[in-house]
Design a protein around this motif. Structure first.
Motif, PDB file in Angstrom:
ATOM      1  N   ARG A 152      26.744  53.676  51.185  1.00 39.56           N
ATOM      2  CA  ARG A 152      25.884  52.714  50.501  1.00 39.56           C
ATOM      3  C   ARG A 152      24.872  52.051  51.430  1.00 39.56           C
ATOM      4  NH1 ARG A 152      27.122  50.780  45.355  1.00 39.56           N
ATOM      5  NH2 ARG A 152      29.091  51.490  44.475  1.00 39.56           N
ATOM      6  N   ASP A 153      25.193  51.998  52.717  1.00 44.29           N
ATOM      7  CA  ASP A 153      24.362  51.244  53.647  1.00 44.29           C
ATOM      8  C   ASP A 153      24.030  52.054  54.894  1.00 44.29           C
ATOM      9  OD1 ASP A 153      26.492  49.023  52.443  1.00 44.29           O
ATOM     10  OD2 ASP A 153      24.432  48.300  52.521  1.00 44.29           O
ATOM     11  N   GLY A 154      23.046  51.559  55.646  1.00 51.83           N
ATOM     12  CA  GLY A 154      22.714  52.146  56.941  1.00 51.83           C
ATOM     13  C   GLY A 154      21.390  52.870  56.927  1.00 51.83           C
ATOM     14  N   LEU A 155      21.135  53.590  58.004  1.00 52.76           N
ATOM     15  CA  LEU A 155      19.936  54.418  58.105  1.00 52.76           C
ATOM     16  C   LEU A 155      20.225  55.714  57.359  1.00 52.76           C
ATOM     17  CD1 LEU A 155      17.124  54.848  59.276  1.00 52.76           C
ATOM     18  CD2 LEU A 155      18.193  55.689  61.382  1.00 52.76           C
ATOM     19  N   CYS A 156      19.557  55.908  56.253  1.00 52.80           N
ATOM     20  CA  CYS A 156      19.934  56.982  55.334  1.00 52.80           C
ATOM     21  C   CYS A 156      18.742  57.841  54.919  1.00 52.80           C
ATOM     22  CB  CYS A 156      20.559  56.401  54.065  1.00 52.80           C
ATOM     23  SG  CYS A 156      22.067  55.451  54.339  1.00 52.80           S
ATOM     24  N   VAL A 157      19.070  59.064  54.533  1.00 54.28           N
ATOM     25  CA  VAL A 157      18.115  59.929  53.856  1.00 54.28           C
ATOM     26  C   VAL A 157      18.351  59.735  52.368  1.00 54.28           C
ATOM     27  CG1 VAL A 157      17.365  62.302  53.439  1.00 54.28           C
ATOM     28  CG2 VAL A 157      18.083  61.604  55.730  1.00 54.28           C
ATOM     29  N   ILE A 158      17.302  59.360  51.652  1.00 53.62           N
ATOM     30  CA  ILE A 158      17.447  59.064  50.227  1.00 53.62           C
ATOM     31  C   ILE A 158      16.427  59.859  49.420  1.00 53.62           C
ATOM     32  CG2 ILE A 158      18.316  56.746  50.695  1.00 53.62           C
ATOM     33  CD1 ILE A 158      15.553  55.650  49.962  1.00 53.62           C
ATOM     34  N   ARG A 159      16.702  59.994  48.140  1.00 54.37           N
ATOM     35  CA  ARG A 159      15.751  60.608  47.219  1.00 54.37           C
ATOM     36  C   ARG A 159      15.453  59.613  46.111  1.00 54.37           C
ATOM     37  NH1 ARG A 159      17.928  65.258  46.296  1.00 54.37           N
ATOM     38  NH2 ARG A 159      16.431  66.665  47.278  1.00 54.37           N
ATOM     39  N   ILE A 160      14.178  59.308  45.933  1.00 51.00           N
ATOM     40  CA  ILE A 160      13.722  58.497  44.808  1.00 51.00           C
ATOM     41  C   ILE A 160      12.809  59.376  43.976  1.00 51.00           C
ATOM     42  CG2 ILE A 160      12.523  56.401  44.050  1.00 51.00           C
ATOM     43  CD1 ILE A 160      13.193  55.115  46.709  1.00 51.00           C
ATOM     44  N   ASP A 161      13.287  59.744  42.805  1.00 50.91           N
ATOM     45  CA  ASP A 161      12.603  60.734  41.971  1.00 50.91           C
ATOM     46  C   ASP A 161      12.387  62.003  42.801  1.00 50.91           C
ATOM     47  OD1 ASP A 161      12.589  59.072  39.734  1.00 50.91           O
ATOM     48  OD2 ASP A 161      10.767  58.064  40.396  1.00 50.91           O
ATOM     49  N   ASN A 162      11.147  62.441  43.002  1.00 52.10           N
ATOM     50  CA  ASN A 162      10.909  63.667  43.768  1.00 52.10           C
ATOM     51  C   ASN A 162      10.562  63.403  45.223  1.00 52.10           C
ATOM     52  OD1 ASN A 162      11.330  65.561  41.704  1.00 52.10           O
ATOM     53  ND2 ASN A 162       9.274  65.214  40.889  1.00 52.10           N
ATOM     54  N   ASN A 163      10.683  62.148  45.647  1.00 52.56           N
ATOM     55  CA  ASN A 163      10.350  61.795  47.021  1.00 52.56           C
ATOM     56  C   ASN A 163      11.607  61.677  47.869  1.00 52.56           C
ATOM     57  OD1 ASN A 163       7.544  61.552  46.542  1.00 52.56           O
ATOM     58  ND2 ASN A 163       7.878  59.539  45.630  1.00 52.56           N
ATOM     59  N   VAL A 164      11.588  62.317  49.028  1.00 49.97           N
ATOM     60  CA  VAL A 164      12.703  62.235  49.965  1.00 49.97           C
ATOM     61  C   VAL A 164      12.250  61.392  51.143  1.00 49.97           C
ATOM     62  CG1 VAL A 164      14.257  63.512  51.481  1.00 49.97           C
ATOM     63  CG2 VAL A 164      13.666  64.428  49.243  1.00 49.97           C
ATOM     64  N   LEU A 165      13.028  60.371  51.488  1.00 47.15           N
ATOM     65  CA  LEU A 165      12.641  59.398  52.498  1.00 47.15           C
ATOM     66  C   LEU A 165      13.785  59.135  53.455  1.00 47.15           C
ATOM     67  CD1 LEU A 165      11.461  56.812  49.838  1.00 47.15           C
ATOM     68  CD2 LEU A 165       9.892  58.221  51.146  1.00 47.15           C
ATOM     69  N   VAL A 166      13.449  58.673  54.653  1.00 46.23           N
ATOM     70  CA  VAL A 166      14.474  58.135  55.547  1.00 46.23           C
ATOM     71  C   VAL A 166      14.165  56.649  55.690  1.00 46.23           C
ATOM     72  CG1 VAL A 166      13.179  58.867  57.599  1.00 46.23           C
ATOM     73  CG2 VAL A 166      15.584  58.260  57.812  1.00 46.23           C
ATOM     74  N   LYS A 167      15.127  55.820  55.321  1.00 43.08           N
ATOM     75  CA  LYS A 167      14.929  54.369  55.274  1.00 43.08           C
ATOM     76  C   LYS A 167      16.229  53.665  55.643  1.00 43.08           C
ATOM     77  CE  LYS A 167      10.720  54.431  53.442  1.00 43.08           C
ATOM     78  NZ  LYS A 167       9.521  53.886  54.122  1.00 43.08           N
ATOM     79  N   ARG A 168      16.103  52.372  55.888  1.00 41.75           N
ATOM     80  CA  ARG A 168      17.296  51.533  56.040  1.00 41.75           C
ATOM     81  C   ARG A 168      17.687  51.042  54.655  1.00 41.75           C
ATOM     82  NH1 ARG A 168      18.531  51.254  61.153  1.00 41.75           N
ATOM     83  NH2 ARG A 168      16.843  51.465  62.697  1.00 41.75           N
ATOM     84  N   VAL A 169      18.952  51.249  54.327  1.00 39.25           N
ATOM     85  CA  VAL A 169      19.436  50.921  52.990  1.00 39.25           C
ATOM     86  C   VAL A 169      20.512  49.847  53.087  1.00 39.25           C
ATOM     87  CG1 VAL A 169      20.551  51.816  50.906  1.00 39.25           C
ATOM     88  CG2 VAL A 169      18.955  53.259  52.182  1.00 39.25           C
TER      89      VAL A 169
END
Length: 217
Positions: A152-169
């Motif tokens: 649930r937390d940390g420096l993560c690779v995420i997908r929002i719709d068709n966008n793939v991002l690396v962010k702090r979550v």
């Protein structure tokens, strides 16, 4: 008489390794297991063509045989673990559309090192960073090692719709929402609450930067 290169012998023998990998499966049966067409498999078995890395990986997944053995006939060192790099573009900016997620390279890690890092037996992958929103922590072109598991937390690779991002979550349990932030102050934070109607997924957690294109100032 001409000399036959070792690489040519490996290619020539691939058909036999594929037959062994298929076991008693028919072409149609192995097509269903691997997702590779009947005609492509037949071409490989007759040494008319050879699989690309993504198809070699599919054969490996379907048969339980290692990619290394399929490609070379050599049995991998049990003390080494192969982790694949994917052409999935992890954006550190405003996102990158992912069209294909196929392995493009492989890295070999010592099983002992993975145990020391608490990563042995974990599902891992390597992906490149694209963009500048995580500078100075991550730069465009860095290769990152990602652990795929529920997080649930940390420096993560995420997908929002068709966008793939690396962010702090960061997950806010009280509000039931995600706060998604960048290390580069030029980028605004994103909040995704219960009312978010799009597709959101945490693909995995960044556990290590394997290759940096440059050092932070």
């Amino acid at each position: 008489m001409s000399l036959i290169k070792k690489e040519e012998i490996k290619l020539r023998d691939f058909a036999n390794r594929l037959k062994e990998a298929m076991g008693g499966s028919s072409l149609r049966g192995f097509e269903e297991k691997s997702g590779i067409s009947n005609s492509a498999l037949s071409s490989y078995l007759n040494s008319k063509s050879y699989p690309t890395l993504d198809r070699l990986f599919a054969i490996s997944q379907a048969s339980g045989k290692s990619v290394e053995w399929l490609a070379s006939g050599e049995i991998p060192d049990e003390n080494m673990v192969t982790v694949y790099q994917y052409d999935l573009r992890v954006s550190a900016g405003n996102g990158a559309l992912v069209e294909h997620e196929n392995p493009v390279a492989e890295f070999r890690f010592s099983a002992d090192w993975l145990r020391q890092q608490g990563l042995h037996g974990r599902k891992l992958s390597i992906v490149p960073v694209m963009g500048d929103s995580m500078e100075p922590s991550l730069y465009d072109g860095d290769l990152i090692l990602v652990r795929h598991e529920e997080v649930r937390d940390g420096l993560c690779v995420i997908r929002i719709d068709n966008n793939v991002l690396v962010k702090r979550v960061q997950y806010d349990y009280a509000e039931g929402k995600y706060l998604i932030s960048s290390d580069n102050e030029r980028y605004k934070n994103i909040e995704l609450g219960k009312d978010f109607k799009g597709d959101f997924q945490i693909i995995g957690q960044v556990v290590r930067v394997l290759q940096r294109v440059r050092q932070a100032a």
